[in-house]
Design an enzyme around this catalytic site. Structure first.
Site: not given
Length: 181
Positions: A48, A75-76, A102, A167, A171
């Site tokens: 995370d 940090d993705v 995730n 979002y 998704k």
């Protein structure tokens, strides 16, 4: 009388497997999935970008399962941090059997008021991160000839919710199953 089924007992479904979970700090799906993986016997690395919450999540998983996961701040949205996460996972676990993408970011704003920056930030965290993580881990899995990548989606990918266009778009794009070859 409770209508919820009893929490399933562990059955060792991930014994001798290794699992990496992004966005696993906190109380959401990432934490729950990581905890369940540990309960099922997986060796685990959670990541995370919230350092304090990540440490708290690792302690909580250890207290509740008896297995302390390895941790890595990531940090993705940052390619170098994603590569560092992969390297940390390989160092801590030896190999990676399962990657659970995730990470996600929401926010509520009408499309007519949404800035490009708001749109891009949500898509970068929620969708592009899946590409970055998959690109980083896939060669390792292909080299081993096995592995699984799980991309957590959302019901908002299938049904509209006010103020969630960015979002929902991100998704919905995560709903395609993928297995490394």
């Amino acid at each position: 009388m409770s209508r919820l089924p009893a929490y399933p007992l562990p059955r060792g479904l991930l014994k001798d497997r290794t699992v990496v979970v992004t966005a696993a700090a906190g109380t959401g799906i990432g934490f729950s999935g990581a905890k369940r993986a540990a309960e099922e016997g997986a060796r685990l690395l959670i990541s995370d970008f919230h350092e304090r919450r990540l440490a708290e999540a690792a302690e909580r998983i250890a207290a509740e399962t008896g297995h302390r996961p390895a941790t890595a701040i990531c940090d993705v949205t940052d390619e170098a941090q994603v590569a560092a996460l992969r390297d940390a996972a390989l160092e801590a676990l030896g190999h990676v059997d399962v990657l659970i993408n995730n990470a996600g970011l929401g926010g509520e704003v009408a499309v007519t008021e949404m800035s490009d920056e708001q749109w891009n930030r949500v898509l970068d965290v929620t969708l592009t991160s899946v590409f970055r993580m998959t690109r980083a881990f896939l060669p390792h899995m292909q080299g081993r000839g096995e592995g699984a990548i799980v991309n957590n989606a959302s019901v908002l990918g299938w049904r509209a919710q006010k103020g969630q266009a960015h979002y929902a778009a991100a998704k919905a794009s995560r709903c395609t199953p993928f297995l490394p070859r």
